[in-house]
Scaffold this active site. Structure first.
Site, PDB file in Angstrom:
ATOM      1  N   ASP A 226    -106.553  47.164  65.796  1.00 25.35           N
ATOM      2  CA  ASP A 226    -107.863  46.626  66.165  1.00 25.35           C
ATOM      3  C   ASP A 226    -107.632  45.340  66.954  1.00 25.35           C
ATOM      4  O   ASP A 226    -107.407  44.278  66.378  1.00 25.35           O
ATOM      5  CB  ASP A 226    -108.674  46.358  64.884  1.00 25.35           C
ATOM      6  CG  ASP A 226    -110.020  45.697  65.163  1.00 25.35           C
ATOM      7  OD1 ASP A 226    -110.272  45.307  66.322  1.00 25.35           O
ATOM      8  OD2 ASP A 226    -110.811  45.551  64.211  1.00 25.35           O
TER       9      ASP A 226
ATOM     10  N   TYR B   3    -126.097  37.724  59.903  1.00 24.43           N
ATOM     11  CA  TYR B   3    -125.808  37.282  58.530  1.00 24.43           C
ATOM     12  C   TYR B   3    -126.754  36.176  58.060  1.00 24.43           C
ATOM     13  O   TYR B   3    -126.316  35.139  57.599  1.00 24.43           O
ATOM     14  CB  TYR B   3    -124.353  36.807  58.420  1.00 24.43           C
ATOM     15  CG  TYR B   3    -123.372  37.769  59.023  1.00 24.43           C
ATOM     16  CD1 TYR B   3    -123.075  38.967  58.372  1.00 24.43           C
ATOM     17  CD2 TYR B   3    -122.764  37.500  60.236  1.00 24.43           C
ATOM     18  CE1 TYR B   3    -122.195  39.870  58.926  1.00 24.43           C
ATOM     19  CE2 TYR B   3    -121.879  38.412  60.805  1.00 24.43           C
ATOM     20  CZ  TYR B   3    -121.605  39.589  60.143  1.00 24.43           C
ATOM     21  OH  TYR B   3    -120.738  40.482  60.702  1.00 24.43           O
TER      22      TYR B   3
ATOM     23  N   LYS C  44    -115.203  42.965  72.461  1.00 25.11           N
ATOM     24  CA  LYS C  44    -115.427  41.534  72.712  1.00 25.11           C
ATOM     25  C   LYS C  44    -115.205  41.081  74.167  1.00 25.11           C
ATOM     26  O   LYS C  44    -116.150  41.077  74.930  1.00 25.11           O
ATOM     27  CB  LYS C  44    -114.618  40.718  71.721  1.00 25.11           C
ATOM     28  CG  LYS C  44    -115.244  40.779  70.329  1.00 25.11           C
ATOM     29  CD  LYS C  44    -114.787  39.656  69.425  1.00 25.11           C
ATOM     30  CE  LYS C  44    -115.704  39.480  68.243  1.00 25.11           C
ATOM     31  NZ  LYS C  44    -115.450  40.403  67.111  1.00 25.11           N
TER      32      LYS C  44
END
Ligand SMILES: *Cc1c(COP(=O)(O)O)cnc(C)c1O
Length: 429
Positions: free
Chosen positions: A246, A18, A275
């Site tokens: 999720d 980002y 993760k």
């Protein structure tokens, strides 16, 4: 001189998450890491509050995880998964089934969290095709985050993920409002009205509901009430819609339960993990579903599930993930996370009294401080590094998600730095 050259190269050639290539944010070079400490190229150490985006749960450079990787490399680093299987994948999947809710027993291994979401969404679509129904919509939550690939973006909060930028590429889905409602807060059924309205109205076109259970991560670090999650399950059953959980951020103990769905005592139809799956060592994710759904998927026109990444079931990733789960099965994490939660309550909750702070939220090994003003990421990042800590805020949020193995004094240093950072007006826009 050499160091400066490296930084210049990085700035002019390498994208970071980002960021703009034209105006990149400053980067710090980490040369090694151990436990909860990152070593910078200038020899300075930072106490890590992020666990590299919730992944490094046992700390960096852990001997047991390192050993699992080395042992596997000596046998083979990779082999294709098409037509071939191997002991590391089998060991890992046995362990996953051991720790999952009993209904979840069919596992699809993939490369990253976003891909595991794509896989889950495809599974839901193909399940309905197997039922001779063409259901193409998803119901997600406002403030959700499910990844950066296109299908995943389509179920991210439209404002956060800038749906307008991808107009025409991203499918239009539905988004229900969620309360910020901490566990201690009173539950009110009216919080669920919007979700109930949307599922009632659209269920005939809904392939699945997709949610981050209890903790919404990158979309705003919000915690919502377990009763909301219980009602989501109930309404999915009433209206015959699949539920995708999720747990990429919440899985493996982060919220104080092995999986966040346990807070509500519910089981999803499809579960995504990523993760922390490999203890933050290599990339790996998985999508797990029930036998019933797997069978229906095979009834679809394709006769099989249409996905198969090149590095599917990578042996190194599987071996280290299996070792990570063995470590979790010692159950040390339960006390570790509990102690972190207690210390975060003691040291962060009082920050609510500061006039700059709008909210403090704590759950398991997650501490979140929300401010009224937007944070100046450039100055606050420098500030934290000068304090000797690694904390990376975004928007109005300063949060920490340390490794479960963090020492009491290290955590103390993190929370003290947060207080100092908030008290410095230069850190806000
Ligand atoms: C990080 C994250 C993802 C995306 O995973 P990647 O590995 O970054 O692709 C999806 N959902 C949630 C809840 C996450 O926290």
């Amino acid at each position: 001189m050499l160091i400066k050259k490296d930084y210049e190269f990085d700035r002019s050639h390498i994208w970071h998450p980002y960021t703009s290539m034209k105006k990149p944010l400053q980067c710090y070079q980490v040369v090694s890491a151990k436990g909860c400490r990152l070593k910078l190229d200038n020899g300075k150490y930072l106490i890590d509050g992020m666990s590299s985006w919730l992944s490094v749960i046992h700390g960096y450079n852990h001997p047991r995880l390192n050993c699992a990787i080395k042992t596997q490399i000596k046998k083979m680093s990779h082999v294709m998964f098409g037509g071939i299987t191997h002991p590391s994948a089998i060991t890992l999947c046995r362990k996953l089934i051991d720790i999952m809710p009993s209904s979840l027993e069919c596992i699809f291994l993939s490369d990253s969290g976003s891909v595991s979401i794509e896989v889950a969404m495809k599974m839901a679509l193909q399940y309905w095709l197997g039922n001779n129904q063409n259901r193409q919509k998803f119901l997600a939550l406002q403030h959700s985050y499910h990844g950066d690939t296109f299908a995943a973006i389509s179920v991210c909060d439209p404002n956060n993920s800038m749906h307008h930028l991808w107009k025409g590429y991203v499918n239009k889905n539905y988004f229900a409002s969620v309360p910020i409602c901490n566990f201690s807060d009173d539950w009110d059924i009216k919080y669920f009205d919007h979700f109930a309205f949307l599922i009632k109205k659209h269920h005939k076109n809904l392939a699945a509901v997709i949610i981050e259970p209890i903790l919404q991560g990158a979309g705003g670090m919000r915690i919502y009430h377990y009763k909301y999650l219980q009602l989501v399950r109930k309404y999915c059953d009433i209206y015959g819609v699949l539920l995708i959980a999720d747990e990429i951020a919440t899985g493996f103990g982060r919220t104080g339960k092995l999986f966040a769905c346990e807070h509500a005592n519910i089981e999803p139809d499809i579960l995504c993990i990523g993760k922390a799956l490999t203890g933050g060592t290599t990339t790996l994710a998985a999508t797990i579903t029930t036998r019933k759904i797997a069978n229906k998927i095979s009834n679809s026109q394709a006769n099989c599930f249409m996905h198969g990444p090149t590095f599917m079931g990578n042996p190194i990733a599987c071996a280290v993930a299996a070792e990570n789960i063995s470590m979790l099965q010692n159950n040390d994490w339960i006390n570790q996370v509990d102690n972190i939660e207690k210390q975060l309550r003691k040291n962060l909750l009082p920050l609510k009294l500061l006039h700059q702070v709008s909210d403090v939220r704590i759950l398991g090994a997650i501490g979140i401080v929300e401010t009224y003003k937007l944070i100046n990421i450039i100055t606050i990042q420098k500030f934290f590094v000068e304090q000797g800590v690694w904390i990376r805020p975004f928007g109005r949020l300063i949060y920490i998600t340390p490794a479960y193995t963090i020492k009491q004094e290290e955590l103390e240093k993190l929370t003290k730095s947060i207080k100092l950072a908030i008290e410095n007006p230069l850190n806000f826009l």
